[in-house]
Write a protein that holds these residues in place. Structure first.
Motif, short mmCIF file in Angstrom:
data_model
loop_
_atom_site.label_atom_id
_atom_site.label_comp_id
_atom_site.label_asym_id
_atom_site.label_seq_id
_atom_site.Cartn_x
_atom_site.Cartn_y
_atom_site.Cartn_z
N UNK A 2 14.55 102.90 61.57
CA UNK A 2 15.12 104.12 62.15
C UNK A 2 15.05 105.28 61.16
N UNK A 3 15.23 105.00 59.89
CA UNK A 3 15.15 106.06 58.88
C UNK A 3 13.71 106.57 58.79
N UNK A 4 12.75 105.66 58.87
CA UNK A 4 11.34 106.07 58.82
C UNK A 4 10.99 106.97 59.99
N UNK A 5 11.48 106.63 61.18
CA UNK A 5 11.23 107.45 62.37
C UNK A 5 11.81 108.84 62.17
N UNK A 6 13.01 108.90 61.64
CA UNK A 6 13.66 110.19 61.44
C UNK A 6 12.89 111.05 60.44
N UNK A 7 12.51 110.48 59.32
CA UNK A 7 11.82 111.24 58.28
C UNK A 7 10.44 111.69 58.76
N UNK A 8 9.70 110.78 59.38
CA UNK A 8 8.36 111.13 59.85
C UNK A 8 8.42 112.22 60.91
N UNK A 9 9.33 112.10 61.85
CA UNK A 9 9.40 113.09 62.93
C UNK A 9 9.82 114.46 62.41
N UNK A 10 10.74 114.49 61.48
CA UNK A 10 11.16 115.79 60.95
C UNK A 10 10.07 116.43 60.10
N UNK A 55 18.15 111.83 66.95
CA UNK A 55 18.80 110.69 67.61
C UNK A 55 18.30 109.34 67.12
N UNK A 56 17.37 109.32 66.19
CA UNK A 56 16.75 108.07 65.75
C UNK A 56 17.75 107.10 65.12
N UNK A 57 18.73 107.61 64.41
CA UNK A 57 19.66 106.73 63.72
C UNK A 57 20.71 106.14 64.66
#
Length: 115
Positions: A2-10, A55-57
Motif C-alpha cells: 500500500x505504501x508503494x502504491x501511494x508513493x508511486x501514484x503521487x 486512499x491507498x493506505x
C-alpha cells in the motif's frame, strides 16, 4: 504494497499533471480544442492518481476504483490519437489498480490475524 502504491501514484501525478497542463495550455493558445480536451482529460487522470494515492493506505478498494477509472479514461483518450502518451498513463493506472488490489488483500489478511 500500500505504501508503494501511494508513493508511486503521487510521484506519477507530478509527471502526468505537468505534461497535461502543458498540453492544455498549448491547445488553448493555438485554439486547438481537441488538444486542449486531451490535456483536460490528462488533468483528470492526474487528479484520479492523487485520489487513488490518498486512499491507498486506509481504503485500498476506493483506490482501486480511482485507478481503474483513470486507466479507462487514459486508454480511451489515448486511443483517440490526440494525446497518445495518455495510453501509457492508462496502462500504468491499471497496473496500480492491480497493486491496490493486492494492498487490499494485505489489509484484510492483517486484520484477520489480529484478535
Amino acid at each position: 504494497m500500500r505504501i508503494a502504491v501511494m508513493i508511486i501514484s503521487l510521484f506519477l501525478t507530478l509527471i502526468v499533471g505537468l505534461q497535461s497542463c502543458a498540453l492544455f495550455a498549448g491547445g488553448g493558445m493555438t485554439q486547438n480544442q481537441s488538444v486542449a480536451g486531451g490535456g483536460a482529460a490528462g488533468i483528470l487522470v492526474a487528479l484520479l492518481f492523487v485520489l487513488g494515492g490518498a486512499f491507498a493506505m486506509g481504503l485500498p478498494r476506493v483506490s482501486m476504483v480511482m485507478f481503474a477509472i483513470a486507466g479507462l479514461i487514459g486508454l480511451g483518450v489515448g486511443a483517440s490519437g490526440v494525446f497518445p502518451d495518455l495510453t501509457i498513463w492508462g496502462v500504468v493506472a491499471l497496473a496500480l489498480t492491480v497493486m491496490a488490489y493486492f494492498g487490499h488483500r494485505e489489509l484484510v489478511r492483517s486484520k484477520a490475524v489480529k484478535p
